[in-house]
Design a protein around this motif. Structure first.
Motif, PDB file in Angstrom:
ATOM      1  N   UNK A   1       0.812  -1.207   0.000  1.00  0.00           N
ATOM      2  CA  UNK A   1       0.000   0.000   0.000  1.00  0.00           C
ATOM      3  C   UNK A   1       0.851   1.265   0.000  1.00  0.00           C
ATOM      4  N   UNK A   2       1.945   1.244   0.731  1.00  0.00           N
ATOM      5  CA  UNK A   2       2.806   2.434   0.783  1.00  0.00           C
ATOM      6  C   UNK A   2       3.389   2.742  -0.596  1.00  0.00           C
TER       7      UNK A   2
ATOM      8  N   UNK B   1      -2.957   7.863   8.257  1.00  0.00           N
ATOM      9  CA  UNK B   1      -2.415   9.149   8.697  1.00  0.00           C
ATOM     10  C   UNK B   1      -1.506   9.753   7.622  1.00  0.00           C
ATOM     11  N   UNK B   2      -0.837   8.886   6.861  1.00  0.00           N
ATOM     12  CA  UNK B   2      -0.013   9.385   5.755  1.00  0.00           C
ATOM     13  C   UNK B   2      -0.884  10.022   4.676  1.00  0.00           C
TER      14      UNK B   2
ATOM     15  N   UNK C   1      -0.900  13.979   3.696  1.00  0.00           N
ATOM     16  CA  UNK C   1      -0.362  14.245   2.360  1.00  0.00           C
ATOM     17  C   UNK C   1      -1.002  15.458   1.699  1.00  0.00           C
ATOM     18  N   UNK C   2      -2.211  15.809   2.154  1.00  0.00           N
ATOM     19  CA  UNK C   2      -2.933  16.920   1.534  1.00  0.00           C
ATOM     20  C   UNK C   2      -3.703  16.517   0.295  1.00  0.00           C
ATOM     21  N   UNK C   3      -3.618  15.248  -0.106  1.00  0.00           N
ATOM     22  CA  UNK C   3      -4.371  14.762  -1.266  1.00  0.00           C
ATOM     23  C   UNK C   3      -5.827  14.540  -0.849  1.00  0.00           C
ATOM     24  N   UNK C   4      -6.799  15.095  -1.570  1.00  0.00           N
ATOM     25  CA  UNK C   4      -8.205  14.807  -1.248  1.00  0.00           C
ATOM     26  C   UNK C   4      -8.465  13.305  -1.330  1.00  0.00           C
TER      27      UNK C   4
ATOM     28  N   UNK D   1     -11.506   3.996   9.111  1.00  0.00           N
ATOM     29  CA  UNK D   1     -10.557   3.867  10.220  1.00  0.00           C
ATOM     30  C   UNK D   1     -11.292   3.919  11.555  1.00  0.00           C
ATOM     31  N   UNK D   2     -10.565   3.670  12.615  1.00  0.00           N
ATOM     32  CA  UNK D   2     -11.183   3.644  13.942  1.00  0.00           C
ATOM     33  C   UNK D   2     -11.814   4.978  14.299  1.00  0.00           C
ATOM     34  N   UNK D   3     -11.185   6.062  13.880  1.00  0.00           N
ATOM     35  CA  UNK D   3     -11.746   7.383  14.147  1.00  0.00           C
ATOM     36  C   UNK D   3     -11.359   8.343  13.047  1.00  0.00           C
ATOM     37  N   UNK D   4     -12.259   9.298  12.779  1.00  0.00           N
ATOM     38  CA  UNK D   4     -11.975  10.327  11.792  1.00  0.00           C
ATOM     39  C   UNK D   4     -12.075   9.853  10.365  1.00  0.00           C
TER      40      UNK D   4
END
Length: 336
Positions: free
Chosen positions: A102-103, A130-131, A135-138, A146-149
């Motif tokens: 994935x990275x 979090x990456x 990253x600022x990519x929409x 994810x667990x939160x957010x």
């Protein structure tokens, strides 16, 4: 070589209108846009995407990171996302989560200056999330969150697990097996919670031998199903954490010469199109009113075109509905 000037002449519009159709189609009236698109098709016009991206600093290309295509859910969502993006003037580059780390995919996306990311493969606690955020990519996540957010479109999976379990219990089944995928992803973790909640509320014990977490490859599901069906006190019903799991489970049951639902009831979740096939008729839960992939793609493109700074994440939760078909029936097997 056909140029945008040639397209403009055939369409009877200015060259700047052709440019706007290519770079900002929403700003062009639908009738005019259609004329230009037809002219492009008639002339077999291929815009120079590299040159255009250098001028506009925009590739109008999305990245879709999705699951394997042996799961019908991902086939359907990939198709709907690509079609929706195309209708809004975006191209889609598709990456499969099992094909490369994935990275590496994220690094590729950054290097190609893609404008947004759609992703179905996030885990509950995944450092890559979090990456992506930093990253600022929409981005928009779908199916999993994810667990939160985060920005996401998901089904209310706890409620989905509750609805399908309640249906099975109302048919008189008490010895109920449950086959789940990876509980480190929100879909399977939350559906499991829904199953457990109803079983506990109805004070029906969850037998350890009837609960299985599997790799969702068909061979692994077949092994677990055969193990369940060869138990001395086998289940009278099986609930599967996804439609893909249910299909493999069904195949294993039928290979034994058993009948569904006469010998055992079977239910799944997701309600992909194949579930309604007359040869299958799988009872399931899902949302038939909205296409999750389209909603995710639509929201992502809105974010890109509006260039909004998101103060509040976009979080869309679809309500599940029970679709009763022919794979579940009254328990007619003597309980032990």
């Amino acid at each position: 070589m056909v140029s945008s000037k040639d397209v403009a002449k055939i369409a009877g519009v200015s060259q700047s209108t052709v440019s706007r159709v290519l770079n900002n189609p929403e700003s062009v009236k639908p009738a005019t846009r259609n004329v230009v698109l037809h002219a492009m098709k008639d002339l077999s016009y291929q815009p120079n995407l590299i040159a255009r991206s250098l001028v506009t600093n925009s590739t109008r290309t999305l990245a879709l990171i999705t699951g394997t295509l042996y799961n019908g859910f991902y086939v359907e969502t990939t198709t709907s996302i690509v079609n929706l993006a195309t209708s809004r003037g975006f191209k889609t580059m598709v990456y499969f989560e099992e094909a490369m780390p994935l990275r590496d995919v994220i690094d590729t996306i950054r290097g190609n200056k893609l404008e947004g990311v759609l992703m179905s493969s996030i885990k509950l606690e995944d450092p890559i999330f979090h990456e992506i955020e930093n990253s600022g990519i929409p981005y928009m996540l779908f199916n999993r969150r994810p667990k939160s957010g985060g920005n996401y479109v998901v089904l209310d999976n706890i409620l989905a697990g509750e609805i399908i379990t309640q249906h099975i219990l109302e048919l008189g089944h008490k010895r109920v097996a449950y086959i789940s995928g990876d509980i480190h992803v929100s879909t399977h973790y939350e559906r499991k919670l829904g199953f457990e909640s109803v079983m506990n509320r109805e004070e029906i014990p969850i037998h350890p031998g009837l609960f299985h977490i599997v790799d969702t490859k068909p061979d692994d599901i077949e092994k677990v199903t055969l193990k369940l069906m060869h138990m001395s006190e086998r289940p009278t019903a099986i609930i599967c954490g996804s439609t893909a799991i249910a299909f493999s489970c069904m195949d294993a049951i039928l290979s034994m010469g058993l009948r569904i639902p006469e010998d055992i009831s079977l239910a799944g979740m997701d309600n992909v199109g194949m579930a309604s096939h007359h040869a299958i008729q799988l009872t399931t839960v899902g949302n038939s009113k909205f296409k999750m992939g389209e909603i995710a793609a639509d929201n992502l493109i809105d974010m890109i075109e509006q260039r909004e700074t998101v103060s509040q994440p976009r979080q869309i939760v679809l309500q599940p509905e029970l679709i009763i078909r022919k794979t579940t029936g009254l328990n007619r097997v003597k309980e032990f």
